[in-house]
Structures are given as C-alpha cells and as structure tokens.
Design a protein around this motif. Structure first.
Motif: not given
Length: 386
Positions: A43, A75-78, A80-81, A106, A134-135, A138
């Motif tokens: 995170s 950062p988690r979002r990048p 995860i992608m 997730n 978005k959810n 994913v």
C-alpha cells in the motif's frame, strides 16, 4: 513451512475482508509449530497503517518476539493491473522465503509457489449493477485467474462455493468451505448498565432504535430499508429511530436524497464508521438488528449481532440462512413491504423477539475464528502436499 499471508486489506478501515484477515492472522499465529506466518502487504497511502498493524501487541508472543512483517510502500492499483495483465512482477521477487502464499482477497498474483485464495462472494460478477465498473472489471479477471492458477480455494460459505463452481470450470476438490468466525471476547451481551449509559450519552442514542450495520452501498439494500422504515413512520406504526452504522461506499447519494425529501433527518441517524471497540456496545444498546442485504458471501454483521444476543431480521437469500439458521427472521430483500411488515412484527411480538434472542447466542457459537484458523491450516497442509 513458511506461509506468506497478505494483509493489504488492513491498510484501510476494517470492513468484512479486513476483519477476516485480521482475525485469521491473529489465530493462525498460535495454531501450530509446523509452520510460521509471514505477513506481507502492499500500500502507498495506507503504508503507515500497515506498519501500525505490524506493531500491534496481539502479534507479539509471550517472549515479546513478534512476527516478521514485510510491508511495501507501493501503490496497489498499478500493481494489481500489472498482475492481471502482465502476470508480473512475481510475489517471489518481494517475498523470498515463503513456501506457499495465502494471497490477497483482491487479486491472484503470480508466483512459483503454491497458493491459497479466499473467495468471499461473487457479487461483482453475478450482480454487477451493485458495484462500480472498476470492481466488476477486477473481479472478473481475478476469479478467472483463481480458477486457473490457485492451488487451493477457500470459500466462506457453501453458497459462495456453489456460485464459484457454477460460474467457473475447476475441480471441486480444490475448493473448500471454511466459515468466517466471530470474536466472542468482543461480541457478547453487556450487563454493565454504566457502560451502556455512557455509550448512549456519547452518541445521543436515548430513543429506542433499529440498527443496520454495514457499508452504505447498493448491495446492502439500505435505500429499500429506509423506504420500508418511512412507510412505518408514515403510518404512525413505530416510534423507533433507524440507526445506520458504516462507512460510505459508492452509490449512497440516493439514500441521503430520499431522507431529505421525506424529512427523515431526525429519524434516520448516520453514525459513519465506528471503531471495532465500540461496535459491541452499539449492538447491545439497539433493540434489534436489520440486515436486508441483496447478496452476501457470509454476513459478518449478522453473526456479530447474534453473538450479542440480539434478534436479527435478514434476507432469505445467498448465504444468510447458513449464518442465521433458526435464530433470524427472514425477509424478501427485494420487497420493501415485506421488510416493513417484519420490522413491525418484531416490534409488536415480544414473544417472537425473546425467542429469537434465546436462539441467537447458540447459533453464533457455531462460528469462531479459532475454528476458522484450524480449518484454514488444514487447507494449507493439502496445498503443501501437492
């Protein structure tokens, strides 16, 4: 055996998934000398919160030696992608000494080691209208990759297991039901009248009230609950307040708009997110709990309310009958009239409420985090043998 255990969900306020990770980690550390737990998390914004989790006294043993945590300010979002589309970087790049991973709730990250994945529910796939785009995006990728890559899968109810197996093709022997728990040292009937009065004074909760606990989002059906409550108020059938406790998710604006239009601001009380240490008191001072969710993988607020000895009205769908058994009053979650009728029934029928209260604690005793941890450990052992 060293087990990597993802705690990234603890970077934010502990809702359902956060509660699962926190309580399971706390119990797993005491389960067996056959393995050790290596918690890790990713995170950027919640980095300091994860560091505080790592320093919590409940993760210290009697010899004051703690579990080793690995926290990454990424950062988690990048990330995860990248895991979804590129299948890199590998978890092994960050965590070098794990024998298997109990991975994030997730995403299914890449690794050469065996993995255990937990599925809480498939609501984003089965009911995309209840979620942000978005959810939905994913989760669709995540479930496909779990079916393809996960060594073993834990589902938190039979309903979630059936939903997953009906939607994705994989060997059913890889999928195990391990129910969530409830912390009976935190959720129990409170007899201390002074503590109860202090809590009522702090939050100005002097009137009798019905309680909803949960994130304020479409899937939790809060708008229909408020509409059902309005009908009862409009017909002058109840004097009770409606207290809604939980953080704002998404799509909550329509709820506040309806409350303003119907001039319910003094009758519907929003407490926001309250600390876990106060949730037991809140449940105890309520008259009963209403949880008319449209779909659940488990339903932690239901079992927490039952552990406090409260009568609960909940939905006759998804996993909620698995959790509530014979200790709940069930409603058609899509029918506001049925919700209002059941609320009125529980207010007027004191014998019914007392009967449900008698059954509630016995039903909640079927669930504990200790049992959850023991059964999770058995899944780890299956994974190790592969």
């Amino acid at each position: 055996m060293q087990i990597g255990f993802d705690i990234s969900a603890l970077a934010e306020e502990k809702t359902g998934i956060g509660q699962y990770r926190w309580n399971l980690l706390r119990e797993l550390r005491t389960q067996s000398s056959e393995f050790s737990i290596l918690p890790y998390g990713f995170s950027f914004r919640g980095y300091n919160q994860l560091k505080r989790v790592a320093q919590d006294s409940c993760f210290r043993r009697n010899d004051k030696k703690g579990i080793e945590f690995k926290i990454f300010q990424i950062p988690r979002r990048p990330l995860i992608m990248s895991w979804i589309f590129c299948r890199q970087p590998s978890l092994d790049f960050f965590i070098k000494n794990a024998d298997l991973f109990h991975v994030s709730d997730n995403v299914q990250p890449p690794t050469k080691n065996p993995t255990v994945s937990t599925i809480h529910d498939l609501s984003a796939v089965l009911f995309p209208q209840f979620h942000s785009s978005k959810n939905v995006f994913v989760d669709k990728w995540r479930f496909k990759q779990i079916a393809k890559y996960a060594s073993q899968v834990i589902c938190v109810s039979e309903n979630s297991k059936n939903d997953f197996l009906n939607k994705y093709k994989l060997d059913s022997d890889r999928v195990h039901v391990v129910y969530n728990g409830v912390d009976h040292s935190k959720f129990f009937p409170i007899q201390d009248l002074f503590k109860i009065q202090q809590f009522k004074t702090k939050y100005q909760l002097f009137d009798p009230f019905i309680l909803f606990l949960g994130t304020i989002e479409p899937r939790k059906n809060v708008l229909r609950l408020v509409k059902a409550y309005f009908e009862l108020k409009n017909q002058q059938k109840i004097i009770y307040k409606l207290v809604i406790c939980g953080k704002k998710g998404w799509g909550y604006e329509e709820i506040f708009k309806f409350i303003k239009e119907k001039k319910l601001e003094k009758d519907v009380i929003f407490l926001g997110y309250i600390d876990e240490s106060e949730k037991n008191l809140l449940i105890n001072v309520s008259d009963f709990v209403v949880y008319p969710s449209l779909y659940e993988g488990f339903g932690l607020p239901v079992v927490e309310a039952l552990a406090c000895g409260k009568a609960v009205i909940t939905s006759n769908n998804s996993s909620l009958h698995e959790v509530g058994g014979e200790a709940c009053l069930y409603v058609d979650a899509e029918n506001a009239n049925d919700i209002s009728d059941k609320i009125f029934e529980l207010i007027k029928n004191q014998n019914l409420r007392k009967d449900l209260e008698k059954k509630s604690i016995m039903e909640s005793n079927k669930f504990s985090w200790e049992k959850c941890a023991k059964e999770t450990f058995e899944v780890y052992k299956i994974c190790q043998k592969q």
